[in-house]
Design a protein around this motif. Structure first.
Motif, PDB file in Angstrom:
ATOM      1  N   ARG A  19      -4.288  -5.803   3.661  1.00  0.00           N
ATOM      2  CA  ARG A  19      -4.245  -4.350   3.429  1.00  0.00           C
ATOM      3  C   ARG A  19      -5.624  -3.681   3.402  1.00  0.00           C
ATOM      4  O   ARG A  19      -5.723  -2.475   3.577  1.00  0.00           O
ATOM      5  CB  ARG A  19      -3.484  -4.041   2.135  1.00  0.00           C
ATOM      6  CG  ARG A  19      -4.190  -4.492   0.871  1.00  0.00           C
ATOM      7  CD  ARG A  19      -3.385  -4.132  -0.348  1.00  0.00           C
ATOM      8  NE  ARG A  19      -4.067  -4.545  -1.561  1.00  0.00           N
ATOM      9  CZ  ARG A  19      -3.671  -4.246  -2.777  1.00  0.00           C
ATOM     10  NH1 ARG A  19      -2.559  -3.550  -2.939  1.00  0.00           N
ATOM     11  NH2 ARG A  19      -4.349  -4.651  -3.820  1.00  0.00           N
ATOM     12  N   TRP A  72      -2.431   6.312  -1.307  1.00  0.00           N
ATOM     13  CA  TRP A  72      -3.659   5.527  -1.484  1.00  0.00           C
ATOM     14  C   TRP A  72      -4.524   5.633  -0.234  1.00  0.00           C
ATOM     15  O   TRP A  72      -5.727   5.892  -0.306  1.00  0.00           O
ATOM     16  CB  TRP A  72      -3.328   4.053  -1.770  1.00  0.00           C
ATOM     17  CG  TRP A  72      -4.513   3.247  -2.259  1.00  0.00           C
ATOM     18  CD1 TRP A  72      -4.836   2.967  -3.547  1.00  0.00           C
ATOM     19  CD2 TRP A  72      -5.551   2.644  -1.446  1.00  0.00           C
ATOM     20  NE1 TRP A  72      -6.003   2.224  -3.609  1.00  0.00           N
ATOM     21  CE2 TRP A  72      -6.466   2.014  -2.327  1.00  0.00           C
ATOM     22  CE3 TRP A  72      -5.802   2.578  -0.090  1.00  0.00           C
ATOM     23  CZ2 TRP A  72      -7.586   1.319  -1.887  1.00  0.00           C
ATOM     24  CZ3 TRP A  72      -6.937   1.893   0.355  1.00  0.00           C
ATOM     25  CH2 TRP A  72      -7.810   1.273  -0.547  1.00  0.00           C
ATOM     26  N   SER A  97     -15.032   6.531  10.248  1.00  0.00           N
ATOM     27  CA  SER A  97     -14.675   5.277   9.575  1.00  0.00           C
ATOM     28  C   SER A  97     -13.962   5.538   8.263  1.00  0.00           C
ATOM     29  O   SER A  97     -13.102   4.759   7.852  1.00  0.00           O
ATOM     30  CB  SER A  97     -15.913   4.426   9.327  1.00  0.00           C
ATOM     31  OG  SER A  97     -16.729   5.059   8.384  1.00  0.00           O
ATOM     32  N   ASN A  98     -14.336   6.623   7.605  1.00  0.00           N
ATOM     33  CA  ASN A  98     -13.723   6.948   6.316  1.00  0.00           C
ATOM     34  C   ASN A  98     -14.116   8.400   6.012  1.00  0.00           C
ATOM     35  O   ASN A  98     -15.302   8.736   6.049  1.00  0.00           O
ATOM     36  CB  ASN A  98     -14.262   5.995   5.237  1.00  0.00           C
ATOM     37  CG  ASN A  98     -13.585   6.207   3.897  1.00  0.00           C
ATOM     38  OD1 ASN A  98     -13.377   7.346   3.479  1.00  0.00           O
ATOM     39  ND2 ASN A  98     -13.251   5.118   3.225  1.00  0.00           N
ATOM     40  N   MET A 127     -13.822  -8.262   6.399  1.00  0.00           N
ATOM     41  CA  MET A 127     -14.760  -7.190   6.034  1.00  0.00           C
ATOM     42  C   MET A 127     -14.926  -7.083   4.518  1.00  0.00           C
ATOM     43  O   MET A 127     -13.955  -7.215   3.779  1.00  0.00           O
ATOM     44  CB  MET A 127     -14.216  -5.858   6.565  1.00  0.00           C
ATOM     45  CG  MET A 127     -15.116  -4.675   6.283  1.00  0.00           C
ATOM     46  SD  MET A 127     -14.416  -3.148   6.915  1.00  0.00           S
ATOM     47  CE  MET A 127     -13.140  -2.843   5.710  1.00  0.00           C
ATOM     48  N   ARG A 173     -14.253   9.954   3.327  1.00  0.00           N
ATOM     49  CA  ARG A 173     -15.140  10.080   2.156  1.00  0.00           C
ATOM     50  C   ARG A 173     -16.594   9.805   2.541  1.00  0.00           C
ATOM     51  O   ARG A 173     -17.518  10.411   2.001  1.00  0.00           O
ATOM     52  CB  ARG A 173     -14.699   9.126   1.046  1.00  0.00           C
ATOM     53  CG  ARG A 173     -13.423   9.588   0.346  1.00  0.00           C
ATOM     54  CD  ARG A 173     -13.183   8.775  -0.908  1.00  0.00           C
ATOM     55  NE  ARG A 173     -12.966   7.376  -0.588  1.00  0.00           N
ATOM     56  CZ  ARG A 173     -13.360   6.347  -1.336  1.00  0.00           C
ATOM     57  NH1 ARG A 173     -14.008   6.540  -2.462  1.00  0.00           N
ATOM     58  NH2 ARG A 173     -13.096   5.101  -0.966  1.00  0.00           N
ATOM     59  N   ASN A 207     -10.144   4.478  12.412  1.00  0.00           N
ATOM     60  CA  ASN A 207     -11.433   4.021  12.922  1.00  0.00           C
ATOM     61  C   ASN A 207     -11.205   3.304  14.262  1.00  0.00           C
ATOM     62  O   ASN A 207     -10.590   2.248  14.295  1.00  0.00           O
ATOM     63  CB  ASN A 207     -12.069   3.079  11.897  1.00  0.00           C
ATOM     64  CG  ASN A 207     -13.423   2.542  12.338  1.00  0.00           C
ATOM     65  OD1 ASN A 207     -13.795   2.635  13.507  1.00  0.00           O
ATOM     66  ND2 ASN A 207     -14.153   1.958  11.407  1.00  0.00           N
ATOM     67  N   CYS A 245     -19.117  -0.490  16.214  1.00  0.00           N
ATOM     68  CA  CYS A 245     -18.815   0.948  16.128  1.00  0.00           C
ATOM     69  C   CYS A 245     -19.973   1.822  16.604  1.00  0.00           C
ATOM     70  O   CYS A 245     -19.797   2.994  16.887  1.00  0.00           O
ATOM     71  CB  CYS A 245     -18.428   1.321  14.706  1.00  0.00           C
ATOM     72  SG  CYS A 245     -17.060   0.353  14.081  1.00  0.00           S
ATOM     73  N   HIS A 262     -19.252   8.916  13.460  1.00  0.00           N
ATOM     74  CA  HIS A 262     -18.287   7.825  13.585  1.00  0.00           C
ATOM     75  C   HIS A 262     -17.202   8.018  12.526  1.00  0.00           C
ATOM     76  O   HIS A 262     -17.505   8.311  11.363  1.00  0.00           O
ATOM     77  CB  HIS A 262     -19.002   6.487  13.381  1.00  0.00           C
ATOM     78  CG  HIS A 262     -18.065   5.335  13.287  1.00  0.00           C
ATOM     79  ND1 HIS A 262     -16.997   5.180  14.145  1.00  0.00           N
ATOM     80  CD2 HIS A 262     -18.017   4.278  12.423  1.00  0.00           C
ATOM     81  CE1 HIS A 262     -16.339   4.084  13.818  1.00  0.00           C
ATOM     82  NE2 HIS A 262     -16.927   3.522  12.774  1.00  0.00           N
ATOM     83  N   GLY A 267     -15.366  -4.407   2.360  1.00  0.00           N
ATOM     84  CA  GLY A 267     -15.242  -2.952   2.475  1.00  0.00           C
ATOM     85  C   GLY A 267     -16.191  -2.170   1.592  1.00  0.00           C
ATOM     86  O   GLY A 267     -16.838  -1.219   2.047  1.00  0.00           O
ATOM     87  N   ARG A 268     -16.305  -2.573   0.336  1.00  0.00           N
ATOM     88  CA  ARG A 268     -17.128  -1.790  -0.591  1.00  0.00           C
ATOM     89  C   ARG A 268     -18.610  -1.819  -0.203  1.00  0.00           C
ATOM     90  O   ARG A 268     -19.303  -0.816  -0.263  1.00  0.00           O
ATOM     91  CB  ARG A 268     -16.926  -2.329  -2.009  1.00  0.00           C
ATOM     92  CG  ARG A 268     -17.642  -1.501  -3.013  1.00  0.00           C
ATOM     93  CD  ARG A 268     -16.991  -1.538  -4.348  1.00  0.00           C
ATOM     94  NE  ARG A 268     -15.828  -0.683  -4.407  1.00  0.00           N
ATOM     95  CZ  ARG A 268     -15.245  -0.324  -5.540  1.00  0.00           C
ATOM     96  NH1 ARG A 268     -15.708  -0.763  -6.671  1.00  0.00           N
ATOM     97  NH2 ARG A 268     -14.197   0.472  -5.542  1.00  0.00           N
ATOM     98  N   ARG A 323      -8.173   7.423  -0.201  1.00  0.00           N
ATOM     99  CA  ARG A 323      -9.373   6.584  -0.069  1.00  0.00           C
ATOM    100  C   ARG A 323     -10.039   6.654   1.294  1.00  0.00           C
ATOM    101  O   ARG A 323     -11.199   6.274   1.443  1.00  0.00           O
ATOM    102  CB  ARG A 323      -9.034   5.101  -0.321  1.00  0.00           C
ATOM    103  CG  ARG A 323      -8.447   4.794  -1.676  1.00  0.00           C
ATOM    104  CD  ARG A 323      -9.511   4.908  -2.766  1.00  0.00           C
ATOM    105  NE  ARG A 323      -8.928   4.597  -4.058  1.00  0.00           N
ATOM    106  CZ  ARG A 323      -9.246   3.551  -4.797  1.00  0.00           C
ATOM    107  NH1 ARG A 323     -10.160   2.707  -4.371  1.00  0.00           N
ATOM    108  NH2 ARG A 323      -8.660   3.357  -5.953  1.00  0.00           N
ATOM    109  N   THR A 325       0.854  -1.187   0.000  1.00  0.00           N
ATOM    110  CA  THR A 325       0.000   0.000   0.000  1.00  0.00           C
ATOM    111  C   THR A 325       0.893   1.241   0.000  1.00  0.00           C
ATOM    112  O   THR A 325       2.118   1.121   0.071  1.00  0.00           O
ATOM    113  CB  THR A 325      -0.946  -0.001   1.225  1.00  0.00           C
ATOM    114  OG1 THR A 325      -1.924   1.008   1.065  1.00  0.00           O
ATOM    115  CG2 THR A 325      -0.208   0.233   2.533  1.00  0.00           C
TER     116      THR A 325
END
Ligand code: COA
Length: 330
Positions: free
Chosen positions: A155, A36, A259-260, A220, A262, A287, A116, A257, A222-223, A40, A32
């Motif tokens: 990753r 990136w 988490s991301n 997980m 985005r 996270n 979470c 929360h 992820g998407r 992301r 990674t």
């Protein structure tokens, strides 16, 4: 749901372990790059517990800080709730360990498992104990050592998670206008395996095979989680405002929360909520699951981002799948 529960958060605390793990540190272990990960997820670094350190250690430190901020002693606590998916042990509960380390009376203490969403779920349970008169002072903690169940060579997950604890002390509100104005909470167990740890429980107890197959780590998709989270974050914030009869414009701060980045930006964009009114610390901590909103709340208060009478929205989602939102007048 419109609630109108007259409770007040009179003190908060947080504990972040000392060890900082940067994206470059991870790029030395898995395929990674810093670029990136930042692009992301918005994460630049996260914290990791030291060997031998565990969730109750972080939880206890956060709790001590929250008690000090509330100007209370451990003898004043009537109930301890710890929201965690990474307890020190299956049993006893992490809350019981915290009770003992703090030196509390023989008050009730238990853990809650909502991943979470744990702190936001916990707030409902803690507030109910206060509102019903069952307890006067409740110590609610969200604490996790996610790095202990994250596969260091996967990753898709190892870049996301970090360790932390956040704590809050609840009491009956000093004036009736304060409290939890509205909230939503729910779960969709059919999507439970989008984020799960396959082995180590009663379904698949630890064995040489399960360890070799890395089934004691979090797995997980992820998407799929991303798609769920973007929609759910937006929906629960909007619905909770509607329940309380307040507009998004009236929110002083959203503590989502982490988490991301985005996910947060996309939900806030759809809500029409400018990022200046959103608490973001994912760049520093990643996270931290049940600790995430609790740490955010503590930072917001210590940095003076919320003042008395403000409307503050907490919103979380996570494994289960679970979600929870709470609109507070602080
Ligand atoms: N570094 C570089 N490349 C990576 C990577 C990493 N750390 N992780 C995944 N990739 C690759 C994938 O292998 C894939 O490559 P391919 O196209 O050659 O197959 C590509 O990047 C895209 O993978 P994808 O999983 O579709 O990426 P994404 O844009 O969805 O981002 C997440 C992945 C995990 C960051 C994102 O899905 C996410 O944040 N999901 C929500 C997770 C979450 O919030 N979980 C907790 C809920 S409480």
């Amino acid at each position: 749901m419109k609630l109108g529960w007259p409770i007040e958060i009179i003190g908060t605390g947080a504990c972040l372990p000392e060890q900082v793990v940067t994206n470059d540190d991870l790029a030395r272990l898995v395929d990674t790059t810093d670029e990136w990960i930042v692009q992301r997820t918005g994460i630049r670094e996260r914290r990791r517990v030291a060997p031998g350190e565990a969730t109750s250690d972080l939880a206890t430190r956060a709790a001590r800080q929250a008690l000090e901020a509330a100007n209370l002693a451990h003898e004043d606590i009537d109930l301890i709730i710890v929201a965690t998916a990474t307890p020190d042990h299956f049993l006893p509960s992490t809350a019981c360990l915290v009770q003992s380390t703090l030196g509390c009376r023989w008050i009730p203490a238990f853990d809650m498992s909502a991943a979470c969403s744990g702190f936001a779920y916990g707030l409902v349970v803690a507030a109910q104990h206060v509102v019903s008169g069952l307890c006067r002072t409740v110590l609610l903690i969200g604490a996790e050592c996610l790095t202990t169940i994250t596969d260091p060579i996967e990753r898709g997950t190892c870049i996301l998670f970090g360790d932390a604890a956040g704590a809050a002390v609840l009491r009956p509100a000093s004036d009736a206008s304060r409290g939890i104005l509205a909230g939503r909470w729910g779960a969709d167990g059919a999507r439970g395996r989008l984020i799960w740890m396959p082995a180590g429980g009663s379904r698949e107890p630890a064995s040489v095979e399960s360890i070799a197959a890395r089934r004691h780590y979090m797995h997980m998709q992820g998407r799929e989680v991303y798609k769920f989270a973007v929609t759910q974050m937006h929906d629960i914030v909007r619905q909770t405002c509607d329940d309380a009869g307040v507009s998004i414009d009236e929110l002083a701060l959203l503590i989502p929360h982490q988490s991301n980045l985005r996910i947060i930006e996309s939900a806030c964009d759809k809500l029409g909520l400018p990022m200046e009114r959103v608490l973001v610390n994912i760049d520093r901590y990643g996270n931290t699951s049940a600790a995430s909103v609790a740490v955010g709340l503590h930072e917001a208060r210590s940095e003076g981002r919320v003042k008395s009478g403000d409307l503050v929205m907490l919103a979380a989602f996570g494994a289960g799948l679970t979600w929870a939102s709470t609109l507070l007048r602080v």
